[in-house]
Design an enzyme around this catalytic site. Structure first.
Site, short mmCIF file in Angstrom:
data_model
loop_
_atom_site.label_atom_id
_atom_site.label_comp_id
_atom_site.label_asym_id
_atom_site.label_seq_id
_atom_site.Cartn_x
_atom_site.Cartn_y
_atom_site.Cartn_z
N LYS A 141 -3.81 1.52 -1.38
CA LYS A 141 -2.43 1.67 -1.88
C LYS A 141 -2.43 1.35 -3.37
O LYS A 141 -2.92 0.28 -3.77
CB LYS A 141 -1.54 0.69 -1.12
CG LYS A 141 -0.07 0.78 -1.43
CD LYS A 141 0.69 0.03 -0.34
CE LYS A 141 2.15 -0.14 -0.68
NZ LYS A 141 2.86 -0.82 0.42
N ASP A 192 4.57 7.32 -10.35
CA ASP A 192 3.34 7.36 -11.14
C ASP A 192 2.08 7.25 -10.28
O ASP A 192 0.97 7.42 -10.77
CB ASP A 192 3.35 6.27 -12.22
CG ASP A 192 3.47 4.87 -11.65
OD1 ASP A 192 3.37 4.71 -10.41
OD2 ASP A 192 3.65 3.92 -12.43
N GLY A 193 2.25 6.91 -9.01
CA GLY A 193 1.10 6.82 -8.12
C GLY A 193 0.39 5.47 -8.15
O GLY A 193 -0.58 5.27 -7.43
N GLY A 240 2.31 8.93 -1.66
CA GLY A 240 2.51 9.23 -3.08
C GLY A 240 1.67 8.35 -3.99
O GLY A 240 1.55 8.61 -5.19
N ARG A 241 1.11 7.30 -3.40
CA ARG A 241 0.26 6.42 -4.21
C ARG A 241 -0.79 5.76 -3.32
O ARG A 241 -1.19 4.62 -3.57
CB ARG A 241 1.07 5.37 -4.92
CG ARG A 241 1.95 4.54 -4.00
CD ARG A 241 2.43 3.34 -4.74
NE ARG A 241 3.38 2.58 -3.98
CZ ARG A 241 3.82 1.40 -4.35
NH1 ARG A 241 3.40 0.89 -5.48
NH2 ARG A 241 4.69 0.75 -3.63
N ASP A 289 9.67 6.22 8.09
CA ASP A 289 8.27 6.32 7.64
C ASP A 289 7.61 4.95 7.60
O ASP A 289 6.41 4.85 7.38
CB ASP A 289 8.19 7.00 6.26
CG ASP A 289 9.08 6.34 5.24
OD1 ASP A 289 10.30 6.26 5.47
OD2 ASP A 289 8.57 5.89 4.20
N GLY A 325 5.18 11.36 2.25
CA GLY A 325 3.71 11.38 2.15
C GLY A 325 3.19 10.26 1.27
O GLY A 325 3.95 9.53 0.64
N ASP A 343 4.09 -2.06 5.54
CA ASP A 343 4.83 -1.93 4.28
C ASP A 343 5.63 -3.17 3.93
O ASP A 343 6.74 -3.36 4.40
CB ASP A 343 5.74 -0.70 4.33
CG ASP A 343 5.48 0.15 3.12
OD1 ASP A 343 5.22 -0.43 2.07
OD2 ASP A 343 5.50 1.39 3.24
N ARG A 374 3.10 7.21 11.80
CA ARG A 374 4.44 6.63 11.78
C ARG A 374 5.41 7.60 12.44
O ARG A 374 5.08 8.78 12.62
CB ARG A 374 4.95 6.46 10.33
CG ARG A 374 3.94 6.05 9.35
CD ARG A 374 4.01 6.88 8.06
NE ARG A 374 2.84 6.53 7.24
CZ ARG A 374 2.87 5.63 6.27
NH1 ARG A 374 4.00 5.09 5.92
NH2 ARG A 374 1.77 5.32 5.64
P1 AMP Z 1 7.76 2.86 0.56
O1 AMP Z 1 9.12 2.42 0.11
O2 AMP Z 1 6.66 2.05 -0.04
O3 AMP Z 1 7.65 3.02 2.03
O4 AMP Z 1 7.53 4.31 -0.09
C1 AMP Z 1 8.33 5.41 0.19
C2 AMP Z 1 7.73 6.65 -0.42
O5 AMP Z 1 7.69 6.53 -1.84
C3 AMP Z 1 6.30 6.95 0.00
O6 AMP Z 1 6.19 8.34 0.10
C4 AMP Z 1 5.48 6.41 -1.14
O7 AMP Z 1 4.22 7.02 -1.25
C5 AMP Z 1 6.37 6.74 -2.32
N1 AMP Z 1 6.13 5.87 -3.49
C6 AMP Z 1 6.48 4.57 -3.64
N2 AMP Z 1 6.10 4.12 -4.85
C7 AMP Z 1 5.49 5.14 -5.49
C8 AMP Z 1 4.86 5.32 -6.78
N3 AMP Z 1 4.80 4.32 -7.65
N4 AMP Z 1 4.36 6.53 -7.07
C9 AMP Z 1 4.42 7.55 -6.20
N5 AMP Z 1 4.97 7.45 -4.98
C10 AMP Z 1 5.51 6.27 -4.62
MG MG Z 2 6.11 3.18 3.29
#
Ligand code: AMP
Ligand code: MG
Length: 502
Positions: free
Chosen positions: A122, A134-135, A101-102, A264, A99, A274, A192
């Site tokens: 983002k 940390d979001g 997360g940020r 994803d 989901g 991404d 996705r």
């Molecule tokens: P990604 O590698 O960017 O596709 O992210 C994979 C997952 O990690 C997704 O669910 C993102 O929302 C979560 N995510 C990546 N970085 C952060 C962050 N700094 N804080 C919270 N969730 C994160």
């Molecule tokens: Mg992603």
């Protein structure tokens, strides 16, 4: 959280008129949420051309209210921002709940051509999906996504686009303290494979999700029946396979390494999404891996088509109950489509390579293609530069090519290439010009991107702006841009690594 009425008024839409079809049509796939405060927002980049094409008002976006919306700290009245739920296979292992997360889906806009687009933030702060994170996001990686996604768009490769980057003024803790930032991203949707993996384990919602995705991306399939041999869900799987096969072939043709092809990060639309750990190869190298966490080389340059096929198999699994109520029949049907992947991918890759070589698809035989790749790999020749040099050679100027490949080693291949070109029907000069229209001179070279982002993080945006200008005009040769066409110095290339989730 401030709510901003009637902001900003555009020519054919207002952000206060953001749509929310995803939220309205699909319950249980998102959580209403809002962004964090931005202590000191500052607009670092705004894509005016994209804003205008979305009917957004540029001065309004540049105003304090506009920047607050782009930072995620204010919502336009009537908007229903949500964090989207999804699952995903990461490096082959299944995570049932990832989901946003940020990130937040702010809402949907309709562009000048009537196409629906998601407006997504983002780095906008923690959400119920943040898990240990940390979001937040930081300036360097958000400008990186802005730069590379806009370069991909200029190369004609389907991609999410970047509307803006706002520095938030929030210190964010990574290896050291970094300046926080929010990217506003525009995509034809954020659906996705991982969205389907999430929905498929929750019963009938997967059907509504598939119908929503079909209406949004492949509306011609709505004419096909819901069940039976030629049903729309099998057609949907075929259409996504086709769009993704075409996409990854385009990546391979420009030397793009996505770096984190988890399910994803595989879109239903066929857009690249991404840009965390992505990079471009200089020399052609199927084994090229840049991501610091990809120890096994799962997402190496040359593995991308195979990984895509694997991701598409995961996608197919989510559609089985829709494709046929008899499980065996459903498996047989999707397997047949999946078995066609290799030839669909090969079709797109070979067609693209033929164009890069100024040949028709028929005149590029397999051996001619394979031998070129071997030659380039053996000599560590720069992939991007090689095709412009070949066009020069065709015009009777072999100097650039001779700088890349020893003439005694390239001679016999060139002879075969010229012979293949004789069947083409076009004059050599015409073919060379056609090659220059598909072979970029300027790609976001890793060392240039790195230097621009380092400068930007330190407060100097000039190298970023310059590089953005160059890579968004990838085919236009300019004497003052010569240095941007060169590969990284060896010392840089040796140690260059990219990072996820930064
Ligand atoms: P990604 O590698 O960017 O596709 O992210 C994979 C997952 O990690 C997704 O669910 C993102 O929302 C979560 N995510 C990546 N970085 C952060 C962050 N700094 N804080 C919270 N969730 C994160
Ligand atoms: Mg992603």
């Amino acid at each position: 959280m401030t709510a901003i009425p009637d902001f900003p008024v555009g020519t054919n839409t207002t952000i206060s008129g953001l749509g929310s079809s995803f939220v309205d049509e699909l319950s249980g796939l998102s959580v209403p949420w809002q962004g964090a405060e931005a202590p000191e927002p500052e607009l670092l980049a705004l894509n005016e051309e994209l804003a205008v094409s979305l009917g957004l008002d540029v001065p309004a976006l540049r105003s304090a209210d506009g920047v607050a919306v782009l930072a995620g700290s204010a919502v336009p009245v009537g908007a229903k921002p949500v964090a989207m739920a999804y699952a995903g296979h990461q490096f082959g292992g299944y995570s049932p709940l990832l989901g946003d997360g940020r990130a937040l889906l702010l809402g949907e806009l309709v562009d000048r051509d009537g196409r629906r687009a998601d407006l997504h933030l983002k780095g906008s702060g923690p959400t119920p999906f943040s898990r240990g994170g940390d979001g937040f996001a930081v300036v360097g990686p958000m400008l990186r996504e802005y730069l590379v996604s806009e370069a991909m768009h200029a190369l004609g490769i389907p991609t999410t686009r970047s509307l803006s980057v706002v520095a938030t003024g929030r210190p964010v803790y990574r290896e050291g303290v970094e300046p926080g930032a929010v990217l506003a991203r525009v995509a034809s949707s954020h659906l996705r494979v991982g969205t389907f993996e999430f929905a498929a384990r929750r019963g009938e919602i997967v059907r509504s999700l598939a119908d929503h995705a079909i209406a949004r991306h492949y509306p011609h399939l709505l004419d096909q029946p819901e069940t039976g041999e030629n049903n729309r869900y099998l057609g949907f799987f075929t259409a996504v396979l086709e769009a993704q096969a075409a996409l990854v072939a385009r990546w391979m043709l420009v030397g793009f390494v996505h770096g984190v092809m988890n399910t994803d990060n595989t879109t239903i639309s066929g857009e690249t999404i991404d840009y965390g750990p992505c990079a471009f190869v200089d020399a052609f190298d199927p084994g090229a891996v840049f991501s610091s966490i990809d120890h096994g080389g799962r997402y190496a340059f040359g593995n991308q088509p195979a990984v895509l096929k694997w991701n598409l198999a995961r996608f197919a699994e989510t559609l089985l109950t829709l494709v046929d109520s008899t499980p065996d029949a459903a498996i047989t049907a999707v397997t047949e489509v999946l078995d066609g992947f290799d030839s669909r991918y090969e079709h797109h890759y070979r067609g693209g390579l033929a164009a890069k070589l100024g040949l028709s698809e028929d005149s590029l035989d397999q051996a001619l293609a394979d031998d070129l790749l071997t030659l380039l790999e053996e000599h560590g020749a720069d992939w991007t530069a090689a095709f412009r040099a070949l066009a020069d050679e065709l015009r009777g100027n072999p100097a650039r090519l001779d700088g890349l490949l020893p003439p005694d080693r390239s001679a016999s291949w060139l002879e075969r290439w010229h012979a293949a070109g004789k069947n083409d029907g076009r004059a050599a000069g015409e073919r060379a010009d056609a090659m220059d229209r598909v072979n970029p001179l300027y790609i976001p070279r890793n060392h240039r991107v790195d230097a621009a982002l380092k400068a930007a993080t330190g407060g100097d945006l000039a190298p970023f702006a310059m590089l953005l200008e160059v890579v968004t005009h990838p085919f236009e040769e300019r004497a003052e841009w010569t240095e941007y066409a060169s590969p990284a110095p060896h010392s840089f290339a040796e140690s260059f690594r990219t990072f996820c989730g930064t």
